[in-house]
Scaffold this motif. Structure first.
Motif, PDB file in Angstrom:
ATOM      1  N   TYR A  31       0.848  -1.189   0.000  1.00  0.00           N
ATOM      2  CA  TYR A  31       0.000   0.000   0.000  1.00  0.00           C
ATOM      3  C   TYR A  31       0.884   1.240   0.000  1.00  0.00           C
ATOM      4  N   GLN A  32       0.679   2.106  -0.973  1.00  0.00           N
ATOM      5  CA  GLN A  32       1.372   3.393  -1.018  1.00  0.00           C
ATOM      6  C   GLN A  32       0.487   4.402  -0.306  1.00  0.00           C
ATOM      7  N   ASN A  33       0.759   4.639   0.957  1.00  0.00           N
ATOM      8  CA  ASN A  33      -0.063   5.545   1.746  1.00  0.00           C
ATOM      9  C   ASN A  33       0.422   6.988   1.638  1.00  0.00           C
ATOM     10  N   THR A  34      -0.438   7.886   2.000  1.00  0.00           N
ATOM     11  CA  THR A  34      -0.127   9.306   1.986  1.00  0.00           C
ATOM     12  C   THR A  34       0.882   9.621   3.085  1.00  0.00           C
ATOM     13  N   ALA A  35       1.861  10.450   2.765  1.00  0.00           N
ATOM     14  CA  ALA A  35       2.867  10.872   3.742  1.00  0.00           C
ATOM     15  C   ALA A  35       2.381  12.121   4.470  1.00  0.00           C
ATOM     16  N   ALA A  36       2.709  12.211   5.738  1.00  0.00           N
ATOM     17  CA  ALA A  36       2.370  13.402   6.520  1.00  0.00           C
ATOM     18  C   ALA A  36       3.489  14.429   6.379  1.00  0.00           C
ATOM     19  N   ALA A  37       3.092  15.671   6.163  1.00  0.00           N
ATOM     20  CA  ALA A  37       4.043  16.778   6.094  1.00  0.00           C
ATOM     21  C   ALA A  37       3.476  17.948   6.883  1.00  0.00           C
ATOM     22  N   VAL A  38       4.369  18.814   7.353  1.00  0.00           N
ATOM     23  CA  VAL A  38       3.948  19.978   8.125  1.00  0.00           C
ATOM     24  C   VAL A  38       4.441  21.255   7.461  1.00  0.00           C
ATOM     25  N   ALA A  39       3.691  22.323   7.653  1.00  0.00           N
ATOM     26  CA  ALA A  39       4.090  23.659   7.217  1.00  0.00           C
ATOM     27  C   ALA A  39       3.654  24.624   8.319  1.00  0.00           C
ATOM     28  N   VAL A  40       4.525  25.595   8.620  1.00  0.00           N
ATOM     29  CA  VAL A  40       4.266  26.473   9.749  1.00  0.00           C
ATOM     30  C   VAL A  40       4.333  27.933   9.311  1.00  0.00           C
ATOM     31  N   LEU A  41       3.258  28.643   9.569  1.00  0.00           N
ATOM     32  CA  LEU A  41       3.243  30.087   9.376  1.00  0.00           C
ATOM     33  C   LEU A  41       3.772  30.696  10.674  1.00  0.00           C
ATOM     34  N   VAL A  42       5.031  31.157  10.628  1.00  0.00           N
ATOM     35  CA  VAL A  42       5.707  31.648  11.820  1.00  0.00           C
ATOM     36  C   VAL A  42       5.639  33.174  11.838  1.00  0.00           C
ATOM     37  N   LYS A  43       5.157  33.684  12.957  1.00  0.00           N
ATOM     38  CA  LYS A  43       5.013  35.132  13.123  1.00  0.00           C
ATOM     39  C   LYS A  43       6.130  35.658  14.026  1.00  0.00           C
ATOM     40  N   PHE A  44       6.699  36.776  13.607  1.00  0.00           N
ATOM     41  CA  PHE A  44       7.665  37.505  14.431  1.00  0.00           C
ATOM     42  C   PHE A  44       7.231  38.957  14.463  1.00  0.00           C
ATOM     43  N   GLU A  45       6.817  39.411  15.638  1.00  0.00           N
ATOM     44  CA  GLU A  45       6.248  40.750  15.805  1.00  0.00           C
ATOM     45  C   GLU A  45       5.103  40.916  14.813  1.00  0.00           C
ATOM     46  N   ASN A  46       5.168  41.852  13.877  1.00  0.00           N
ATOM     47  CA  ASN A  46       4.053  42.033  12.927  1.00  0.00           C
ATOM     48  C   ASN A  46       4.402  41.506  11.524  1.00  0.00           C
ATOM     49  N   ARG A  47       5.409  40.634  11.453  1.00  0.00           N
ATOM     50  CA  ARG A  47       5.822  40.064  10.163  1.00  0.00           C
ATOM     51  C   ARG A  47       5.778  38.543  10.211  1.00  0.00           C
ATOM     52  N   PHE A  48       5.936  37.943   9.028  1.00  0.00           N
ATOM     53  CA  PHE A  48       5.860  36.490   8.889  1.00  0.00           C
ATOM     54  C   PHE A  48       7.096  35.973   8.179  1.00  0.00           C
ATOM     55  N   ILE A  49       7.537  34.787   8.591  1.00  0.00           N
ATOM     56  CA  ILE A  49       8.704  34.168   7.967  1.00  0.00           C
ATOM     57  C   ILE A  49       8.248  33.390   6.744  1.00  0.00           C
ATOM     58  N   VAL A  50       8.826  33.746   5.611  1.00  0.00           N
ATOM     59  CA  VAL A  50       8.563  33.074   4.341  1.00  0.00           C
ATOM     60  C   VAL A  50       9.919  32.694   3.763  1.00  0.00           C
ATOM     61  N   LEU A  51      10.000  31.517   3.175  1.00  0.00           N
ATOM     62  CA  LEU A  51      11.255  31.032   2.604  1.00  0.00           C
ATOM     63  C   LEU A  51      11.223  31.076   1.090  1.00  0.00           C
ATOM     64  N   LYS A  52      12.382  31.280   0.496  1.00  0.00           N
ATOM     65  CA  LYS A  52      12.550  31.080  -0.940  1.00  0.00           C
ATOM     66  C   LYS A  52      13.248  29.730  -1.081  1.00  0.00           C
ATOM     67  N   ARG A  53      12.594  28.805  -1.825  1.00  0.00           N
ATOM     68  CA  ARG A  53      13.091  27.440  -1.937  1.00  0.00           C
ATOM     69  C   ARG A  53      14.446  27.380  -2.647  1.00  0.00           C
ATOM     70  N   GLY A  54      15.326  26.542  -2.103  1.00  0.00           N
ATOM     71  CA  GLY A  54      16.654  26.383  -2.672  1.00  0.00           C
ATOM     72  C   GLY A  54      16.819  25.157  -3.534  1.00  0.00           C
ATOM     73  N   ARG A  55      15.752  24.355  -3.664  1.00  0.00           N
ATOM     74  CA  ARG A  55      15.842  23.168  -4.532  1.00  0.00           C
ATOM     75  C   ARG A  55      14.461  22.798  -5.055  1.00  0.00           C
ATOM     76  N   ASN A  56      14.462  21.948  -6.045  1.00  0.00           N
ATOM     77  CA  ASN A  56      13.207  21.477  -6.628  1.00  0.00           C
ATOM     78  C   ASN A  56      12.559  20.457  -5.716  1.00  0.00           C
ATOM     79  N   PRO A  57      11.268  20.321  -5.775  1.00  0.00           N
ATOM     80  CA  PRO A  57      10.360  21.048  -6.663  1.00  0.00           C
ATOM     81  C   PRO A  57      10.142  22.495  -6.203  1.00  0.00           C
ATOM     82  N   GLY A  58       9.932  23.351  -7.162  1.00  0.00           N
ATOM     83  CA  GLY A  58       9.607  24.748  -6.885  1.00  0.00           C
ATOM     84  C   GLY A  58      10.793  25.622  -6.528  1.00  0.00           C
TER      85      GLY A  58
END
Length: 168
Positions: A31-58
């Motif tokens: 059985y090829q089951n779905t993998a669990a992954a997490v993503a976190v919207l991290v807040k610092f003061e009145n801003r948010f941490i966003v990443l620019k991906r360093g590898r594929n995909p995206g």
């Protein structure tokens, strides 16, 4: 998925709904089951941490800190580990918000994931960037975040559905 049965090496395989492989020769079932992954919207003061991906995909597109949950690890522990790996910081007040299905193509294999979304707060920005995965760490105001520039549909959907309520 497989060309030959991992148990008996037969090529008599039957695939069902892209998740079940059955060997007609020996009865082996995978059985090829779905993998669990997490993503976190991290807040610092009145801003948010966003990443620019360093590898594929995206590669070069935007992302949130996160990744696959390791075997034997809770989603919350996965959040802490991934943030420490990618950003070199710790976070507090991690709160689960919701989930979205996702497709993650990587090196010729397409993984199906269930992406679990969290919000969290960080207390400092002494970042240590994970060079092989993260090209850039951005601290953005709410109105600077362009949802359409995120690499994954699940994150775009999450932000469209929840960004206003989790950042208010």
């Amino acid at each position: 998925m497989f060309s030959y049965c991992p148990q008996c090496k037969s090529d008599q395989l039957e695939y069902t709904k892209q998740k079940r492989t059955h060997c007609l020769s020996c009865g082996f079932v995978f059985y090829q089951n779905t993998a669990a992954a997490v993503a976190v919207l991290v807040k610092f003061e009145n801003r948010f941490i966003v990443l620019k991906r360093g590898r594929n995909p995206g590669k070069g597109m935007l992302d949130l800190p996160g990744g696959f949950v390791d075997p034997g690890e809770s989603a919350e522990a996965g959040c802490h580990r991934e943030i420490k790996e990618e950003l070199g910081i710790s976070v507090q007040n991690i709160t689960y918000v919701g989930s979205c299905p996702n497709i993650y193509p990587y090196k010729g294999v397409t993984y199906t994931t269930c992406d679990l979304f969290f919000i969290a707060e960080c207390i400092d920005t002494n970042f240590v960037r994970q060079i092989d995965e993260v090209d850039e760490i951005l601290l953005l105001e709410r109105d600077e975040i362009k949802i359409e520039l995120f690499a994954f549909e699940s994150i775009r959907n999450f932000l469209k559905d929840h960004f206003t309520e989790v950042t208010a």
